[in-house]
Design a protein around this motif. Structure first.
Motif, PDB file in Angstrom:
ATOM      1  N   VAL A  57       3.323  -6.449  -2.022  1.00  0.00           N
ATOM      2  CA  VAL A  57       2.673  -7.595  -2.661  1.00  0.00           C
ATOM      3  C   VAL A  57       3.260  -8.927  -2.211  1.00  0.00           C
ATOM      4  O   VAL A  57       2.641  -9.965  -2.398  1.00  0.00           O
ATOM      5  CB  VAL A  57       2.689  -7.503  -4.205  1.00  0.00           C
ATOM      6  CG1 VAL A  57       1.866  -6.331  -4.683  1.00  0.00           C
ATOM      7  CG2 VAL A  57       4.096  -7.457  -4.739  1.00  0.00           C
ATOM      8  N   PHE A  58       4.448  -8.907  -1.622  1.00  0.00           N
ATOM      9  CA  PHE A  58       5.067 -10.127  -1.114  1.00  0.00           C
ATOM     10  C   PHE A  58       4.691 -10.406   0.345  1.00  0.00           C
ATOM     11  O   PHE A  58       5.117 -11.397   0.912  1.00  0.00           O
ATOM     12  CB  PHE A  58       6.584 -10.066  -1.268  1.00  0.00           C
ATOM     13  CG  PHE A  58       7.012  -9.981  -2.704  1.00  0.00           C
ATOM     14  CD1 PHE A  58       6.820 -11.054  -3.561  1.00  0.00           C
ATOM     15  CD2 PHE A  58       7.571  -8.825  -3.206  1.00  0.00           C
ATOM     16  CE1 PHE A  58       7.193 -10.987  -4.897  1.00  0.00           C
ATOM     17  CE2 PHE A  58       7.952  -8.743  -4.537  1.00  0.00           C
ATOM     18  CZ  PHE A  58       7.760  -9.823  -5.384  1.00  0.00           C
ATOM     19  N   ASP A  59       3.880  -9.534   0.936  1.00  0.00           N
ATOM     20  CA  ASP A  59       3.397  -9.689   2.310  1.00  0.00           C
ATOM     21  C   ASP A  59       1.967 -10.226   2.237  1.00  0.00           C
ATOM     22  O   ASP A  59       1.030  -9.471   1.960  1.00  0.00           O
ATOM     23  CB  ASP A  59       3.450  -8.340   3.029  1.00  0.00           C
ATOM     24  CG  ASP A  59       2.921  -8.373   4.449  1.00  0.00           C
ATOM     25  OD1 ASP A  59       2.250  -9.354   4.841  1.00  0.00           O
ATOM     26  OD2 ASP A  59       3.158  -7.385   5.168  1.00  0.00           O
ATOM     27  N   SER A  60       1.804 -11.520   2.455  1.00  0.00           N
ATOM     28  CA  SER A  60       0.498 -12.173   2.299  1.00  0.00           C
ATOM     29  C   SER A  60      -0.590 -11.537   3.149  1.00  0.00           C
ATOM     30  O   SER A  60      -1.731 -11.382   2.699  1.00  0.00           O
ATOM     31  CB  SER A  60       0.599 -13.656   2.651  1.00  0.00           C
ATOM     32  OG  SER A  60       1.495 -14.300   1.793  1.00  0.00           O
ATOM     33  N   GLU A  61      -0.268 -11.162   4.370  1.00  0.00           N
ATOM     34  CA  GLU A  61      -1.259 -10.562   5.264  1.00  0.00           C
ATOM     35  C   GLU A  61      -1.724  -9.203   4.744  1.00  0.00           C
ATOM     36  O   GLU A  61      -2.916  -8.918   4.703  1.00  0.00           O
ATOM     37  CB  GLU A  61      -0.674 -10.427   6.669  1.00  0.00           C
ATOM     38  CG  GLU A  61      -1.691  -9.973   7.695  1.00  0.00           C
ATOM     39  CD  GLU A  61      -1.110  -9.931   9.108  1.00  0.00           C
ATOM     40  OE1 GLU A  61      -1.542  -9.058   9.878  1.00  0.00           O
ATOM     41  OE2 GLU A  61      -0.235 -10.759   9.421  1.00  0.00           O
ATOM     42  N   ALA A  62      -0.793  -8.365   4.350  1.00  0.00           N
ATOM     43  CA  ALA A  62      -1.138  -7.037   3.824  1.00  0.00           C
ATOM     44  C   ALA A  62      -1.947  -7.162   2.537  1.00  0.00           C
ATOM     45  O   ALA A  62      -2.926  -6.444   2.326  1.00  0.00           O
ATOM     46  CB  ALA A  62       0.120  -6.208   3.582  1.00  0.00           C
ATOM     47  N   LEU A  63      -1.544  -8.094   1.687  1.00  0.00           N
ATOM     48  CA  LEU A  63      -2.246  -8.290   0.424  1.00  0.00           C
ATOM     49  C   LEU A  63      -3.667  -8.801   0.653  1.00  0.00           C
ATOM     50  O   LEU A  63      -4.606  -8.345  -0.002  1.00  0.00           O
ATOM     51  CB  LEU A  63      -1.461  -9.257  -0.457  1.00  0.00           C
ATOM     52  CG  LEU A  63      -1.912  -9.384  -1.907  1.00  0.00           C
ATOM     53  CD1 LEU A  63      -1.917  -8.040  -2.618  1.00  0.00           C
ATOM     54  CD2 LEU A  63      -1.020 -10.374  -2.639  1.00  0.00           C
ATOM     55  N   ALA A  64      -3.830  -9.705   1.590  1.00  0.00           N
ATOM     56  CA  ALA A  64      -5.167 -10.223   1.906  1.00  0.00           C
ATOM     57  C   ALA A  64      -6.085  -9.119   2.409  1.00  0.00           C
ATOM     58  O   ALA A  64      -7.262  -9.055   2.031  1.00  0.00           O
ATOM     59  CB  ALA A  64      -5.063 -11.343   2.939  1.00  0.00           C
ATOM     60  N   LYS A  65      -5.560  -8.234   3.235  1.00  0.00           N
ATOM     61  CA  LYS A  65      -6.363  -7.112   3.730  1.00  0.00           C
ATOM     62  C   LYS A  65      -6.735  -6.157   2.602  1.00  0.00           C
ATOM     63  O   LYS A  65      -7.856  -5.674   2.524  1.00  0.00           O
ATOM     64  CB  LYS A  65      -5.608  -6.348   4.823  1.00  0.00           C
ATOM     65  CG  LYS A  65      -5.513  -7.100   6.125  1.00  0.00           C
ATOM     66  CD  LYS A  65      -4.730  -6.320   7.159  1.00  0.00           C
ATOM     67  CE  LYS A  65      -4.570  -7.106   8.439  1.00  0.00           C
ATOM     68  NZ  LYS A  65      -3.752  -6.389   9.433  1.00  0.00           N
ATOM     69  N   ALA A  66      -5.775  -5.897   1.714  1.00  0.00           N
ATOM     70  CA  ALA A  66      -6.020  -4.964   0.612  1.00  0.00           C
ATOM     71  C   ALA A  66      -7.039  -5.498  -0.383  1.00  0.00           C
ATOM     72  O   ALA A  66      -7.850  -4.746  -0.924  1.00  0.00           O
ATOM     73  CB  ALA A  66      -4.710  -4.630  -0.095  1.00  0.00           C
ATOM     74  N   VAL A  67      -7.019  -6.803  -0.631  1.00  0.00           N
ATOM     75  CA  VAL A  67      -7.899  -7.388  -1.634  1.00  0.00           C
ATOM     76  C   VAL A  67      -9.302  -7.696  -1.077  1.00  0.00           C
ATOM     77  O   VAL A  67     -10.235  -7.918  -1.850  1.00  0.00           O
ATOM     78  CB  VAL A  67      -7.252  -8.646  -2.254  1.00  0.00           C
ATOM     79  CG1 VAL A  67      -7.360  -9.842  -1.347  1.00  0.00           C
ATOM     80  CG2 VAL A  67      -7.832  -8.941  -3.613  1.00  0.00           C
ATOM     81  N   ALA A  68      -9.449  -7.658   0.239  1.00  0.00           N
ATOM     82  CA  ALA A  68     -10.748  -7.962   0.857  1.00  0.00           C
ATOM     83  C   ALA A  68     -11.837  -7.063   0.274  1.00  0.00           C
ATOM     84  O   ALA A  68     -11.644  -5.865   0.143  1.00  0.00           O
ATOM     85  CB  ALA A  68     -10.662  -7.775   2.368  1.00  0.00           C
ATOM     86  N   ASP A  69     -12.922  -7.625  -0.114  1.00  0.00           N
ATOM     87  CA  ASP A  69     -14.130  -7.002  -0.659  1.00  0.00           C
ATOM     88  C   ASP A  69     -13.962  -6.361  -2.035  1.00  0.00           C
ATOM     89  O   ASP A  69     -14.838  -5.673  -2.515  1.00  0.00           O
ATOM     90  CB  ASP A  69     -14.763  -6.012   0.331  1.00  0.00           C
ATOM     91  CG  ASP A  69     -14.178  -4.605   0.310  1.00  0.00           C
ATOM     92  OD1 ASP A  69     -13.091  -4.385  -0.260  1.00  0.00           O
ATOM     93  OD2 ASP A  69     -14.813  -3.708   0.876  1.00  0.00           O
ATOM     94  N   ARG A  70     -12.854  -6.629  -2.706  1.00  0.00           N
ATOM     95  CA  ARG A  70     -12.645  -6.082  -4.055  1.00  0.00           C
ATOM     96  C   ARG A  70     -13.225  -7.029  -5.102  1.00  0.00           C
ATOM     97  O   ARG A  70     -13.195  -8.249  -4.948  1.00  0.00           O
ATOM     98  CB  ARG A  70     -11.157  -5.866  -4.350  1.00  0.00           C
ATOM     99  CG  ARG A  70     -10.464  -4.887  -3.403  1.00  0.00           C
ATOM    100  CD  ARG A  70     -10.871  -3.457  -3.620  1.00  0.00           C
ATOM    101  NE  ARG A  70     -11.932  -3.046  -2.721  1.00  0.00           N
ATOM    102  CZ  ARG A  70     -12.476  -1.826  -2.739  1.00  0.00           C
ATOM    103  NH1 ARG A  70     -12.073  -0.925  -3.605  1.00  0.00           N
ATOM    104  NH2 ARG A  70     -13.440  -1.523  -1.902  1.00  0.00           N
ATOM    105  N   ASP A  71     -13.759  -6.465  -6.183  1.00  0.00           N
ATOM    106  CA  ASP A  71     -14.292  -7.260  -7.287  1.00  0.00           C
ATOM    107  C   ASP A  71     -13.206  -7.650  -8.287  1.00  0.00           C
ATOM    108  O   ASP A  71     -13.292  -8.687  -8.930  1.00  0.00           O
ATOM    109  CB  ASP A  71     -15.364  -6.462  -8.049  1.00  0.00           C
ATOM    110  CG  ASP A  71     -16.536  -6.080  -7.163  1.00  0.00           C
ATOM    111  OD1 ASP A  71     -17.002  -6.937  -6.387  1.00  0.00           O
ATOM    112  OD2 ASP A  71     -16.978  -4.912  -7.249  1.00  0.00           O
ATOM    113  N   VAL A  72     -12.210  -6.788  -8.423  1.00  0.00           N
ATOM    114  CA  VAL A  72     -11.170  -6.992  -9.420  1.00  0.00           C
ATOM    115  C   VAL A  72      -9.849  -6.430  -8.897  1.00  0.00           C
ATOM    116  O   VAL A  72      -9.845  -5.461  -8.147  1.00  0.00           O
ATOM    117  CB  VAL A  72     -11.548  -6.345 -10.774  1.00  0.00           C
ATOM    118  CG1 VAL A  72     -11.676  -4.847 -10.653  1.00  0.00           C
ATOM    119  CG2 VAL A  72     -10.588  -6.717 -11.874  1.00  0.00           C
TER     120      VAL A  72
END
Length: 97
Positions: A57-72
């Protein structure tokens, strides 16, 4: 996956709270993605129909990829060290005997 299913991301899915959230979301039919650190135990979510992303969660790039296309996003990371300034207990119990 059906387009009408809610798309959820659960961080901290390997922990007690996170795995409970994941199981409940899967049970109700959500499209669930989890963000796990490499080496995290998956015991609480093994066998569930989830998509796994690896990162922190402290890795902005990884978090951005994980949250892509999520509603919540369900943030279930439980780590008191981020706010723990004084490791002493907030109170103490003394005996009067």
């Amino acid at each position: 996956m059906a387009a009408d299913r809610p798309k959820a991301l659960v961080t901290g899915a390997s922990g007690n709270v996170g795995s409970c959230v994941v199981r409940r979301l899967v049970q109700r039919g959500d499209d669930v993605r989890v963000l796990l650190r490499k080496g995290s135990s998956t015991k609480g979510i093994d066998g569930l129909d989830v998509e796994t992303f690896y990162g922190d969660v402290f890795d902005s790039e990884a978090l951005a990829k994980a949250v892509a296309d999520r509603d919540v996003v369900y943030y279930c990371v439980v780590d008191t060290r981020a706010e723990l300034r004084d490791p002493a207990p907030p109170h103490s119990i003394t005996s009067s005997t």
